[in-house]
Design a protein around this motif. Structure first.
Motif, mmCIF file in Angstrom:
data_model
loop_
_atom_site.group_PDB
_atom_site.id
_atom_site.type_symbol
_atom_site.label_atom_id
_atom_site.label_comp_id
_atom_site.label_asym_id
_atom_site.label_seq_id
_atom_site.Cartn_x
_atom_site.Cartn_y
_atom_site.Cartn_z
ATOM 1 N N MET A 168 76.188 -8.615 59.076
ATOM 2 C CA MET A 168 77.496 -8.041 58.776
ATOM 3 C C MET A 168 77.349 -6.844 57.844
ATOM 4 N N LEU A 169 76.501 -6.980 56.839
ATOM 5 C CA LEU A 169 76.286 -5.876 55.904
ATOM 6 C C LEU A 169 75.525 -4.728 56.551
ATOM 7 N N PHE A 173 76.849 -0.941 56.469
ATOM 8 C CA PHE A 173 76.084 0.156 55.882
ATOM 9 C C PHE A 173 75.808 1.256 56.909
ATOM 10 N N ARG A 174 75.594 0.862 58.168
ATOM 11 C CA ARG A 174 75.422 1.894 59.213
ATOM 12 C C ARG A 174 76.686 2.727 59.359
ATOM 13 N N ARG A 175 77.833 2.063 59.349
ATOM 14 C CA ARG A 175 79.104 2.801 59.485
ATOM 15 C C ARG A 175 79.346 3.722 58.299
ATOM 16 N N GLY A 177 77.020 5.266 56.802
ATOM 17 C CA GLY A 177 76.015 6.324 56.829
ATOM 18 C C GLY A 177 75.042 6.254 55.667
ATOM 19 N N ILE A 178 74.809 5.072 55.132
ATOM 20 C CA ILE A 178 73.875 4.935 54.001
ATOM 21 C C ILE A 178 72.444 5.094 54.495
ATOM 22 N N ALA A 179 71.714 5.999 53.871
ATOM 23 C CA ALA A 179 70.371 6.372 54.323
ATOM 24 C C ALA A 179 69.295 5.573 53.597
ATOM 25 N N GLN A 180 68.095 5.582 54.200
ATOM 26 C CA GLN A 180 66.924 5.000 53.549
ATOM 27 C C GLN A 180 66.396 5.998 52.520
ATOM 28 N N SER A 181 66.952 5.929 51.339
ATOM 29 C CA SER A 181 66.615 6.862 50.270
ATOM 30 C C SER A 181 66.909 6.184 48.937
ATOM 31 N N PRO A 182 66.409 6.735 47.833
ATOM 32 C CA PRO A 182 66.745 6.153 46.525
ATOM 33 C C PRO A 182 68.250 6.076 46.289
ATOM 34 N N ALA A 186 70.530 2.667 45.824
ATOM 35 C CA ALA A 186 71.465 2.507 44.701
ATOM 36 C C ALA A 186 72.860 2.155 45.208
ATOM 37 N N SER A 187 73.282 2.789 46.301
ATOM 38 C CA SER A 187 74.600 2.480 46.871
ATOM 39 C C SER A 187 74.670 1.038 47.362
ATOM 40 N N VAL A 188 73.597 0.602 48.035
ATOM 41 C CA VAL A 188 73.572 -0.780 48.521
ATOM 42 C C VAL A 188 73.690 -1.752 47.349
#
Length: 396
Positions: A168-169, A173-175, A177-182, A186-188
Motif C-alpha cells: 500500500m505504501l 510513494f510511486r504516486r 513521485g518519491i525518488a531513490q535519493s537522500p 527523508a520524505s519516506v
C-alpha cells in the motif's frame, strides 16, 4: 524504458544492501548468522546427512556480505558469489581481503546468466532476490540449470500477508513521485511517522529493525520491482521450475503449534489436514510469515520428518541457530519464548545434535517414568519443538 535488472542494479549501486559491516568475526561473535548457512543448518539442508567432502556453493545475489559470510563459516568449501551491483561486490572483496577468504570467488553479473560460470553447485543460496526479478520463475529455472544432481537450494521470497501494508505504501510513494535519493528517503521517514496507528504497515514497521538504515528504506518502500508469495504460490513457483520442495527452514510460521494449543478449535480443524493445506491455512490465520525461507531439490523423493514413523527414536534433534537457554525453564529464540517444565527442559538440554531421541530418554534419571509414557512424551514433545522451529531433526 530500462529493464528490471538495470533498475535494480542502479538501486544497489546507490544504496548497497544490506547495510555493510566491517568485521565478520566480530559480527558473528555478537550473534550474527544467516539463515541457511550450511555450517549451521545441516539437518535442514540434508536431513539424512551432509555429503562427505568439500562442497561447492553459489550465493546468487550475494549483496554486501552474504558470500563472504558463507566462505568465512565454511572455509573447507568453495564459495562463488554473483551480484549485479559493483558497490555490493566491492564490500564483499573488502571482507574477503580482511579475513583471507581464499575459498571465495566473486563475479558481477545477472542471475539469469549464471550458466556462464561454467560450473554446477552442491548448494545454491538465493535469498531476497527472486522476488525482485521481472520473471522469478525464469530466475529459479536458471539456478536449477546449475544445481548438481544431488544439490540443494536455499531460497527466500517475501511473504504476502505481512507485506500487505508495505505494498500500500509502495503504491502511494510511486504516486507521489518519491525518488531513490537522500531527499526521497527523508520524505519516506517523515510520512511513516505520520501514518495512522491502524495502518496495515505499522506491525511491519515496528518489527523491522533494519529500517534505521537508508538502504533498507529504499529496498522496502522504493524498490522498482517487488512481489510477495503465499504458501501455495511458493509451492507453485518451485514446481514450475522443475524442482521439488523439501522443507521450511523455520517451521514456526507454518504449523499451528506456535499460536494455538492442542485443545483449541483451530487445532481440531487444522491437525487433520495434510501438511500443505495446514501450512496454507496457518499462514492466513496467523499472518506470521513476512518471508518464506525453504529448501528445494531436483525432482525425486525428499526426506520428510514424520514423528509417526516407526524409527522416530533414531531421530537426532539439534537446537536451531539462535536458541539459547535464558534460565531455569526458559529458552529464547529471537523474539520467541519457550517455557519448559523440568522434564521438558531435561530432554531439550539433551538435544546436542549427536544423541538420538532414544539415547536422550533412555537414561537412569528417567527410569521411574514408565517406558510407554516416556516414549509418548518424547515423541510428541520433540515433534512440538520441531514444529516451533526450535529444533532441527536429522533422520536415520
Amino acid at each position: 524504458m530500462e529493464d528490471v535488472s538495470t533498475l535494480v542494479a542502479k538501486q544497489y549501486e546507490a544504496f548497497a544492501y544490506p547495510e555493510p559491516f566491517a568485521d565478520l568475526e566480530e559480527a558473528i561473535g555478537a550473534g550474527y548468522y544467516q539463515v541457511g548457512d550450511p555450517s549451521l543448518y545441516g539437518p535442514v539442508l540434508w536431513p539424512c546427512g551432509r555429503p562427505s567432502g568439500p562442497l561447492k556453493s553459489l550465493v546468487a545475489g550475494c549483496g554486501t556480505v552474504q558470500a563472504a559470510y558463507v566462505a568465512f563459516n565454511n572455509r573447507g568449501d568453495e564459495v562463488v558469489g554473483i551480484d549485479l551491483s559493483e558497490a555490493s561486490l566491492a564490500h564483499e572483496r573488502f571482507l574477503q581481503d580482511k579475513h583471507g577468504l581464499s575459498n571465495l570467488r566473486l563475479f558481477k553479473g545477472d542471475l539469469l546468466d549464471v550458466a556462464s560460470l561454467g560450473s554446477d553447485f552442491d548448494v545454491i543460496i538465493c535469498t531476497g532476490v527472486l522476488h525482485h526479478m521481472a520473471n522469478p520463475g525464469a530466475g529459479l529455472g536458471a539456478l536449477r540449470g546449475v544445481l548438481a544432481p544431488d544439490g540443494v537450494m536455499v531460497l527466500m521470497v517475501y511473504g504476502a500477508t505481512v507485506r500487505t501494508g508495505v505494498y500500500m505504501l509502495q503504491d502511494a510513494f510511486r504516486r507521489m513521485g518519491i525518488a531513490q535519493s537522500p531527499d526521497g528517503v527523508a520524505s519516506v521517514r517523515q510520512i511513516l511517522g505520520e501514518l495512522p496507528s491502524r495502518h496495515y504497515a505499522q506491525d511491519y514497521i515496528r518489527a523491522s529493525g533494519e529500517l534505521k538504515h537508508d538502504a533498507a528504506i529504499v529496498d522496502t518502500f522504493l524498490h522498482p520491482q517487488d512481489r510477495a508469495y503465499t504458501v501455495p504460490q511458493v509451492l507453485e513457483l518451485v514446481d514450475g521450475a522443475g524442482l521439488t520442495f523439501q522443507n521450511w527452514i523455520d517451521n514456526l510460521p507454518y504449523w499451528r503449534n506456535g499460536a494455538w494449543a492442542p485443545d483449541s478449535a483451530i487445532a481440531a480443524a487444522l491437525d487433520p489436514l495434510p501438511p500443505r493445506e495446514h501450512w496454507a491455512a496457518v499462514e492466513m490465520l496467523g499472518t506470521m510469515a513476512g518471508m518464506h525461507m525453504f529448501t528445494a531439490r531436483r525432482p525425486g523423493e525428499v526426506a520428510v520428518v514424520d514423528f509417526d514413523r516407526a524409527d522416530w527414536r533414531r531421530f537426532v534433534p539439534q537446537p536451531a541457530p539462535g536458541l539459547s537457554r535464558e534460565g531455569t525453564g526458559l529458552f529464547r529464540r529471537g523474539p520467541y519464548e519457550l517455557k519448559c517444565s523440568d522434564l521438558e527442559q531435561f530432554v531439550l538440554d539433551g538435544a546436542d545434535g549427536k544423541r538420538t531421541i532414544g539415547e536422550i530418554i533412555d537414561v537412569p534419571a528417567l527410569a521411574d517414568v514408565p517406558i510407554a509414557e516416556r516414549d509418548e512424551f518424547a515423541r510428541r514433545y520433540f515433534e512440538h519443538l520441531w514444529k516451533l522451529g526450535h529444533v532441527m531433526i536429522a533422520l536415520p
